[in-house]
Enzyme design. Structure first.
Site, PDB file in Angstrom:
ATOM      1  N   ASP A 100      10.215   3.121  73.521  1.00 14.88           N
ATOM      2  CA  ASP A 100       9.458   3.663  72.586  1.00 14.88           C
ATOM      3  C   ASP A 100       9.240   3.057  71.250  1.00 14.88           C
ATOM      4  O   ASP A 100       8.901   3.703  70.015  1.00 14.88           O
ATOM      5  CB  ASP A 100      11.252   4.118  71.747  1.00 14.88           C
ATOM      6  CG  ASP A 100      11.762   4.739  72.446  1.00 14.88           C
ATOM      7  OD1 ASP A 100      11.062   5.866  72.748  1.00 14.88           O
ATOM      8  OD2 ASP A 100      12.725   4.925  73.172  1.00 14.88           O
ATOM      9  N   ASP A 142      15.781   4.328  71.969  1.00 14.32           N
ATOM     10  CA  ASP A 142      16.109   3.426  71.761  1.00 14.32           C
ATOM     11  C   ASP A 142      15.925   2.005  73.275  1.00 14.32           C
ATOM     12  O   ASP A 142      15.655   1.104  73.508  1.00 14.32           O
ATOM     13  CB  ASP A 142      17.707   2.927  72.363  1.00 14.32           C
ATOM     14  CG  ASP A 142      17.552   3.968  74.002  1.00 14.32           C
ATOM     15  OD1 ASP A 142      16.810   5.154  74.404  1.00 14.32           O
ATOM     16  OD2 ASP A 142      18.376   3.771  74.871  1.00 14.32           O
ATOM     17  N   ASP A 188      14.036  10.580  71.023  1.00 15.73           N
ATOM     18  CA  ASP A 188      14.586  10.753  72.521  1.00 15.73           C
ATOM     19  C   ASP A 188      14.982  10.477  73.212  1.00 15.73           C
ATOM     20  O   ASP A 188      16.484  11.150  72.250  1.00 15.73           O
ATOM     21  CB  ASP A 188      13.668   8.651  72.858  1.00 15.73           C
ATOM     22  CG  ASP A 188      13.835   8.423  74.331  1.00 15.73           C
ATOM     23  OD1 ASP A 188      13.373   9.553  74.703  1.00 15.73           O
ATOM     24  OD2 ASP A 188      14.669   7.257  74.858  1.00 15.73           O
TER      25      ASP A 188
END
Length: 625
Positions: free
Chosen positions: A523, A519, A326
């Site tokens: 996610d 994080d 990410d």
């Protein structure tokens, strides 16, 4: 050294002293076949081996016969019955030396975990109406004010309300450099206050705090076994009975054949070979060193600020070839700043006013940056009918005006024409009552270590790095080019990330593993779907940490390649021990069966190999950062 280890060491010393003393007694005084010799040698034998005999007897009683205690008991008792008192006692002595050494090595590995356990706070200084009382951290409720004095551990997660201090986070992150903390900063439990008096408003109960979650992760890590550990456990269950029956066959069949062929069965010779065979075949080196290697690897990683939830994940990490990440909070700091406001038919101040109020109930980094850019108090009383649209933005009533704040997808869904596509940065479009009111550019900062992290991943043998983000393509492509990332997927909804990871999983081989690093709460599904999910622990959400298999405690992307290197070193040591132990044992078993190897060779094949394997295993504790 523990009391138990000291007790075993004392028994070892007594046995060695007695054996050395007996060696100086002339044979004329102590004949080979005398009952006195037998009685004298039984003293060191029982001193050093009574607990092994006891465990072997319990195993037989509980119908769990075939283990290393049974092998040692049969081999040593058999040797003594054959009159080989010195060898029988020596086998038991060296076995106990090996066990002591193994116990010490496990203790050394546990000390890394124990150091981590020291982060558990014993108390909290709770302030109520100006009075401070010492209470159990479990008793402190969310929103309470706690006082942390210099030298004390921060007992619960919270936000500093008063005071500044230097915080030691080394037990959590593996970083030795202290962090400066000031009012308004979020702090996590387990850090040590090096200087200054802090007042902290708690944001979590102790059971949900960072320190509790870390301790829970570490304490439960050993329950998740790797394929190698499971294989060794199954191997030992089959292998040990097999060698016992083989030893029995070696003691019975050759004498029968010899009796028919030569008329001399030579029973004693073949029983001695069978006993030697038993000692050699003891699977201690494998049964002890393989789990110890993984335990040491997890301990060493935790000291470096990488929490691995089980040895199965450590084993999977060693085969990592693809790392998908990410962007926000992983490769970038997640610290957004408004860099441009482009209003249409309204003032810049009014544009920021509308955006900040519409986003006032959101804790998203972009929302925080909009409120910071507005720079005034938010009147939440004028905001109503808030609707968060995942992957699009927010719609709310502000002073009875319908305000929409979000990306281009939100504008398209509302059939509103917008501008600013050529801008670089995260673009927040604003519409009021269905009419376009302008856009705001928000930029995120790339972490200082992100570029070197990608380079280190490639040096560690990662063949593909992938960035996944909901940002506009222009922003995503710019960051990917700067960091030299292999592939980039932009303008993704949370569900799209799962689809991309599914696609990447289907493209790779079964042996290669895919790691996803994230994080945010969005996610969590992707972390669960990847072969190994890695969460950024310090800033990461609880949901992400819960769903992940590995947690990086200091949010440093460079730790990704470190985790892979630790895993590969650990697996390399595991296979070194497997090949070495099995190889030496096979050679010695063959030599023992044909009568070349004696009981002293058997001692090396068992205890010597175990000690070498254990020394090799504890190398996994040392982590080069």
């Amino acid at each position: 050294m523990t009391k138990k280890q000291k007790k075993v060491l004392t028994r070892i010393i007594i046995a060695i002293v007695l054996l050395v003393a007996y060696s100086f007694i002339p044979e004329s005084i102590l004949p080979e076949d005398s009952i006195i010799r037998f009685a004298l040698y039984m003293i060191p034998y029982l001193v050093i081996g009574y607990d092994i005999l006891k465990k072997a007897f319990k195993g037989i009683k509980n119908k769990q016969v075939f283990d290393e205690n049974f092998l040692m008991a049969v081999a040593t008792v058999g040797a003594i019955l054959l009159g080989d008192y010195v060898e029988g006692t020596a086998v038991m002595l060296f076995y106990q030396i090996g066990e002591l050494f193994q116990s010490y090595a496990v203790g050394k590995s546990r000390r890394n975990i124990s150091e981590l356990m020291d982060i558990r706070p014993d108390y909290a200084n709770l302030e109520v109406d100006g009075e401070i009382s010492t209470v159990d951290p479990f008793e402190v409720k969310i929103g309470s004010i706690i006082v942390v004095k210099p030298g004390e551990k921060i007992p619960l997660d919270g936000v500093i309300t008063e005071g500044t201090a230097s915080l030691d986070t080394s037990a959590l992150t593996g970083e030795s450099v202290p962090r400066e903390a000031k009012p308004g900063d979020e702090v996590i439990s387990g850090c040590i206050n090096n200087s200054g008096l802090l007042k902290i408003r708690t944001t979590k109960e102790f059971s949900e705090s960072t320190v509790s979650k870390i301790l829970d992760l570490v304490e439960n890590a050993s329950s998740k076994k790797s394929k190698s550990e499971n294989f060794i456990s199954k191997f030992a269950k089959v292998y040990t009975p097999a060698v016992c029956y083989s030893a029995l066959a070696l003691a019975v069949i050759p004498p029968i054949i010899s009796a028919f062929v030569t008329g001399q069965p030579e029973i004693t010779k073949w029983i001695y070979r069978a006993l030697t065979f038993l000692v050699i075949s003891c699977p201690c080196a494998l049964v002890i060193s393989i789990p110890l290697t993984f335990f040491a690897g997890i301990g060493g990683a935790s000291k470096a600020g990488v929490l691995v939830k089980g040895s199965n994940y450590l084993e999977a990490l060693s085969n990592t070839k693809i790392v998908a990440m990410d962007k926000t909070g992983t490769l970038t700091k997640g610290v957004f700043e408004v860099t441009k406001a482009a209003p249409k038919n309204i003032s810049e101040e009014e544009l920021l006013y509308l955006a900040a109020h519409a986003e006032s109930y959101s804790s998203h980094p972009i929302s925080i940056s909009l409120k910071n850019a507005y720079g005034k108090d938010i009147d939440e009383g004028i905001v109503s009918d808030i609707e968060e649209i995942a992957g699009h933005g927010v719609q709310a009533k502000v002073n009875n005006d319908t305000v929409a704040v979000g990306n281009a997808k939100l504008m398209k869904s509302l059939n509103i024409e917008y501008s600013g596509d050529d801008e670089v940065g995260t673009i927040c479009h604003v519409a009021v009552n269905g009419k376009y009111a302008g856009y705001i550019i928000i930029s995120d900062r790339i972490k200082e270590t992100s570029k070197s992290a990608i380079a280190k991943m490639k040096n560690a043998g990662i063949t593909k790095t992938v960035m996944l983000t909901g940002d506009a393509k222009s922003v995503a492509d710019k960051i990917a080019a700067e960091l030299q990332i292999s592939e980039v997927y932009s303008e993704l909804l949370p569900g799209d990330k799962v689809s991309i990871v599914e696609k990447l999983l289907n493209e790779k081989s079964d042996k290669d593993k895919l790691v996803f690093v994230g994080d945010g709460i969005n996610d969590a599904p992707v972390l669960s779907r990847a072969d190994i999910g890695v969460a950024m622990g310090a800033l990461g959400s609880d949901a992400a940490i819960e769903a992940a298999d590995v947690v990086l405690m200091d949010d440093d992307p460079e730790k990704i390649s470190l985790a892979v290197k630790i895993a590969r070193k650990c697996i390399r040591i595991v296979y070194e021990n497997i090949y070495f132990a099995i190889g030496v044992k096979l050679v010695c078993l063959l030599l023992g069966a044909i009568g070349i190897a004696n009981m002293w060779t058997a001692i090396f094949a068992d205890v010597g190999v175990m000690i070498i394997a254990v020394i090799n295993a504890i190398r996994a504790l040392r982590v080069k950062q």
